[in-house]
Design a protein around this motif. Structure first.
Motif, short mmCIF file in Angstrom:
data_model
loop_
_atom_site.label_atom_id
_atom_site.label_comp_id
_atom_site.label_asym_id
_atom_site.label_seq_id
_atom_site.Cartn_x
_atom_site.Cartn_y
_atom_site.Cartn_z
N GLY A 73 -7.89 0.05 -4.43
CA GLY A 73 -7.88 -1.30 -3.89
C GLY A 73 -6.52 -1.90 -3.67
N CYS A 74 -5.46 -1.10 -3.84
CA CYS A 74 -4.09 -1.61 -3.67
C CYS A 74 -3.82 -1.89 -2.19
N GLY A 75 -3.09 -2.96 -1.90
CA GLY A 75 -2.79 -3.28 -0.51
C GLY A 75 -1.52 -2.65 0.01
N GLU A 76 -0.69 -2.09 -0.88
CA GLU A 76 0.63 -1.63 -0.44
C GLU A 76 0.56 -0.42 0.50
N CYS A 133 5.74 -0.70 -7.62
CA CYS A 133 4.74 0.36 -7.51
C CYS A 133 4.99 1.22 -6.28
N TYR A 134 5.33 0.55 -5.16
CA TYR A 134 5.51 1.23 -3.88
C TYR A 134 6.65 2.23 -3.90
N THR A 135 7.54 2.17 -4.88
CA THR A 135 8.67 3.09 -4.94
C THR A 135 8.19 4.54 -5.00
N ALA A 136 7.13 4.79 -5.74
CA ALA A 136 6.59 6.15 -5.84
C ALA A 136 6.07 6.63 -4.50
N PHE A 137 5.67 5.69 -3.67
CA PHE A 137 5.12 6.05 -2.36
C PHE A 137 6.21 6.57 -1.42
#
Lengths: 78, 262
Positions: free
Chosen positions: B39-42, B70-74
């Protein structure tokens, strides 16, 4: 439509995003990671709303060159 | 479960003549698997950003600067160059890259904890200097990576782990509306705010991001797109309630729309 059920994390966002409401979450079946996943009912229009909203990139959308004719009793059971 | 319902086969591509209209991931996202919560929006926002890069054919010249969140891992899943900046300092790193490589396309991806809490002065100074970079702010109103603590963009009355009774202006102060602040800067060329809580807003997000990229390519100056994203884990709500919670809690304060456009 191809649904990569193993990638799904069961967040339900696609269910609400689908304009014709033809996606349905499983109730008991889960993927190998233990998440429920969506299944496709008849009536998909190929609008890509589910693919755009999915955080886990589960959907691959195809559009038929000519719309499929489904038996009448299969339609409207959404 | 009624067995009379018709489930179509979704295991493999259709046998009948059909055109692929939407692949699993855009070609600039090389790996679909990631460790962000359900459900994350990033990922939705980053997908829109990558699709816009692809459509403008900028992939060969793009350098992306990621903040901490969190988005850094992406970042590892993307097929563009990525520089990891210190917490909040991405606009300054991007400034250096853009000044050395003026032909490059430089953008930052930051969260609200990174851009607004930690690096507010970096982004405002970059906006005031009119640096020709694009900043994306993934705003969910909480520190998602550390478990849902309050940030400065948390709206009044919003429950977080560190404002458990709801954000109280007397104790916690008022939220900072970053895009409104950046839009007052003369150096900012394009400032917009959008959300990813439904398919319509995702399409709008992509449109705004495309306009911001075009503004940088035209050399107009600083561009900022703030994207309201869902964080059901940090908000302590069910994943299905995330989009509605965003609409009821964040969107009334952080108004969606183009705040500054040429």
């Amino acid at each position: 439509m191809v649904i990569d059920v193993e990638a799904c994390k069961g967040c339900d966002l696609c269910i609400d995003a689908c304009p014709p409401r033809v996606l349905e979450m499983t109730v008991h079946e889960v993927n190998t990671r233990g998440y429920r996943y969506p299944r496709l009912l008849a009536g998909c229009t190929g609008c890509q709303a589910c693919a755009q909203i999915c955080p886990d990139f589960v959907f691959q959308v195809y559009k038929y060159d000519t719309p499929l004719e489904l038996p009448l009793e299969d339609q409207g059971q959404q | 479960m009624s067995d009379e319902r018709i489930y179509l086969s979704t295991d493999s591509p259709p046998q009948e003549p059909a055109a692929l209209v939407d692949d699993f991931t855009p070609s600039l996202i090389t790996q679909a698997n990631h460790h962000l919560c359900p459900g994350c929006g990033e990922p939705i926002a980053i997908r829109a950003a990558m699709e816009a890069i692809e459509e403008l054919e900028l992939a060969h010249s793009t350098i992306t600067v990621f903040g901490i969140g969190c988005y850094t891992a992406f970042a590892h899943n993307l097929d563009v160059e990525v520089v990891q900046a210190l917490h909040g300092r991405a606009p300054s790193v991007a400034t250096g890259i853009k000044r050395m490589l003026p032909d490059g396309f430089v953008m930052t991806v930051q969260g609200d904890g990174d851009m607004v809490n930690e690096g507010l002065q970096e982004v405002l100074h970059a906006a005031a200097r009119g640096e020709n970079i694009t900043c994306l702010l993934l705003n969910n109103g909480v520190f998602g990576e550390t478990g849902g603590q309050m940030t400065t963009t948390t709206t009044l009355g919003q429950r977080t782990k560190t404002s458990i009774e709801g954000r109280d202006p007397h104790q916690h102060g008022h939220p900072i509306l970053l895009s409104d602040l950046a839009a007052t800067m003369d150096g900012a060329a394009y400032v917009a705010r959008c959300a990813v809580n439904n398919a319509g807003n995702v399409a709008r997000t992509k449109r705004y991001i495309t306009r911001a990229y075009e503004s940088q390519m035209a050399g107009a100056g600083f561009s900022l797109v703030e994207i309201l994203t869902m964080c059901p884990t940090g908000w302590f709500v069910d994943t299905l309630e995330g989009p509605e919670y965003l609409q009821d809690t964040l969107a009334p304060v952080h108004n969606i729309g183009e705040l500054k456009a040429p």
